[in-house]
Design an enzyme around this catalytic site. Structure first.
Site, PDB file in Angstrom:
ATOM      1  N   HIS A 160     -13.331  93.617  29.685  1.00  7.12           N
ATOM      2  CA  HIS A 160     -12.763  92.502  28.910  1.00  7.12           C
ATOM      3  C   HIS A 160     -13.859  91.744  28.164  1.00  7.12           C
ATOM      4  CE1 HIS A 160      -9.135  93.109  31.413  1.00  7.12           C
ATOM      5  NE2 HIS A 160     -10.033  93.273  32.375  1.00  7.12           N
ATOM      6  N   SER A 281     -30.396  90.905   3.129  1.00  4.36           N
ATOM      7  CA  SER A 281     -29.429  90.177   2.317  1.00  4.36           C
ATOM      8  C   SER A 281     -30.106  89.774   1.019  1.00  4.36           C
ATOM      9  CB  SER A 281     -28.953  88.928   3.067  1.00  4.36           C
ATOM     10  OG  SER A 281     -28.425  87.991   2.152  1.00  4.36           O
ATOM     11  N   LYS A 287     -31.980  87.991   7.159  1.00  7.58           N
ATOM     12  CA  LYS A 287     -30.950  88.920   7.622  1.00  7.58           C
ATOM     13  C   LYS A 287     -31.469  90.324   7.848  1.00  7.58           C
ATOM     14  CE  LYS A 287     -27.116  88.241   8.231  1.00  7.58           C
ATOM     15  NZ  LYS A 287     -26.016  88.022   7.318  1.00  7.58           N
ATOM     16  N   GLU A 294     -21.696  99.287  10.749  1.00  4.84           N
ATOM     17  CA  GLU A 294     -20.481  98.753  10.125  1.00  4.84           C
ATOM     18  C   GLU A 294     -19.804  99.798   9.242  1.00  4.84           C
ATOM     19  OE1 GLU A 294     -21.243  94.121   9.385  1.00  4.84           O
ATOM     20  OE2 GLU A 294     -22.844  95.418   8.699  1.00  4.84           O
TER      21      GLU A 294
END
Ligand code: ARG
Length: 462
Positions: A160, A281, A287, A294
């Site tokens: 969980h 970025s 970043k 992704e």
């Protein structure tokens, strides 16, 4: 543009196709990539016709030579944009006849594009499956290498998404490798299914001439021939199972990718992806984005979509060949192409990532040993249900005292149950916790060794 109006089936038609219909009808841009397989199938078919006495050996040799030249021409052309032909089968036959004259018109004897395209597609499919299995195998091997290195690194195991029990990072990595082994096994089964020759089924009723289909299968490297011509031209089950395999693999990769996104965040910091697989970025200098993970996660969507589309296309088709089937290839090509890009990329990311044992260790909360504490009581004869309750009380007491489970004193523990003794504090050792789970499939170092051996064997057999 050349070839407009060169349809193979023009005999009974007075007018040509409307431009709108030509656009809808055309599959050449998709099936262009079957050209080598189409030529290979046609060469075998010509040999089959010769064996059956339908072509003289001179005619067969001429056709064979012509087909080799046609393939050379197609490769020289580079892409299908110059040709207005309906599909690759039409194009190959037209170019053949242009090259060798009327004898080219004998090639299609006893054959239909229906059994031809099924055969071409399977010839392509076998190679595609082998490619994917190779890519999966390298990814699994890389994960196994990384798991071996991380066999002594302890991290929280989650249920969980809450800390549950300590596990090793090696155990976590292999938990993401086994599903991929199953994907390889699945693809192996699809390979077997794909290994059935449809050629000789004709349009629907079978070839009217005495073609030796077993010899044809041998020639094209198929182990079996289809047993029903109507099924032979309509069966796309292997393609759907390939799409399922690709979708399942995509889902598995998306789960691995999600772990990497989460674990490489500054909040977790369990892993750091290499520079070669992260992007910066354009705006925010700090970043370090896990794009590889992704994109892997994102691309699983189209893999599932391709499967859904193909199943929906097949649903409710009436008996025999139906033109709907032409829609089969684009989805399969796309799924294979997608995985052929994703699998090597995610393999590289896993190979190059750094695992941070310190961050993993620091993340472990004392509560992750709650089960160990209950197990401690069980070893002292307390029934598990009671032990579970006792530890629950300790957790509540610790929370009430605004400290962690590990901050309780022996007195505070014995106040709840008399079975606790001085050695209870050994329970809070993550390594001891991991090592206590030496059962086959458990997270101990020794069990991981056994697991790695089992994985290597499974990989060999898959
Ligand atoms: N181009 C078709 C395909 O990709 C094969 C053509 C069969 N056409 C037909 N009308 N029977 O599946």
């Amino acid at each position: 543009m050349e070839g407009s109006g060169h349809a193979l089936w023009g005999g009974r038609f007075e007018d040509g196709l409307s431009p709108e219909m030509e656009t809808l009808n055309r599959s050449l841009d998709v099936d262009w990539r079957l050209r080598r397989h189409d030529v290979r199938g046609s060469r075998a078919w010509a040999r089959g016709l010769a064996r059956a006495g339908l072509l003289s050996s001179e005619e067969a040799a001429e056709i064979d030579r012509g087909l080799v030249e046609v393939l050379r021409d197609l490769e020289a052309a580079g892409d299908p944009s110059r040709f207005t032909d309906e599909d690759i089968h039409t194009l190959v036959e037209r170019l053949l006849t242009e090259r060798i004259g009327a004898v080219g018109g004998r090639l299609h004897t006893g054959r239909s594009r229906n059994d031809q395209v099924s055969t071409d597609f399977k010839l392509w499919g076998r190679a595609a499956i082998d490619l994917l299995r190779g890519n999966l195998s390298s990814l699994i091997a890389t994960m196994a290498d990384r798991a071996r290195e991380a066999s002594g690194v302890v991290m929280p195991g989650y249920t969980h998404m809450q800390q549950a029990q300590p596990v090793t990072a090696g155990h976590w990595l292999l938990s993401r490798a086994w599903p991929l082994v199953r994907d390889m096994e699945h693809l192996g089964a699809v390979r077997v299914e794909c290994d059935v020759l449809p050629l000789g089924s004709g349009a629907v009723a079978g070839c009217p001439f005495d073609i030796d289909r077993d010899a044809l299968a041998d020639d094209l490297g198929f182990s079996r021939v289809s047993e029903n011509s109507m099924d032979g031209v309509a069966d796309r089950d292997w393609a759907v199972r390939l799409l399922f395999g690709a979708a399942m693999t995509g889902v598995h990769l998306s789960q691995l990718a999600e772990d990497l996104v989460l674990f490489s965040s500054s909040e977790f910091g369990y892993v750091r992806l290499g520079d070669a697989f992260t992007t910066g970025s354009s705006l925010m200098p700090q970043k370090r984005n896990p794009d590889v993970a992704e994109l892997t996660r994102g691309k699983s969507g189209r893999l599932v979509g391709n499967l859904t589309g193909a199943l929906t296309m097949l649903k409710g088709l009436p008996t025999g060949y139906n033109r709907d089937l032409q829609e089969d290839k684009e989805a399969v090509f796309d799924s294979v192409d997608t995985l052929a890009v994703v699998l090597p990329a995610i393999r590289g990311a896993v190979a190059g990532m750094t695992i941070d044992p310190r961050r993993m260790g620091e993340a472990l909360r004392a509560e992750v040993h709650a089960t160990d504490l209950a197990d401690y009581l069980v070893r002292r004869g307390v029934p598990f249900r009671e032990a579970h309750h006792v530890v629950g009380e300790l957790v509540r007491a610790a929370e009430g005292a605004d400290k962690g489970l590990g901050g309780l004193t022996l007195d505070e523990m014995t106040a709840v149950h008399p079975a606790f003794a001085e050695d209870v504090f050994g329970v809070f050792d993550p390594v001891a916790s991991v090592e206590s789970r030496g059962v086959r499939g458990g997270t101990s170092g020794a069990a991981l060794q056994t697991q790695l051996e089992a994985l290597a064997t499974a990989l060999e057999r898959a």
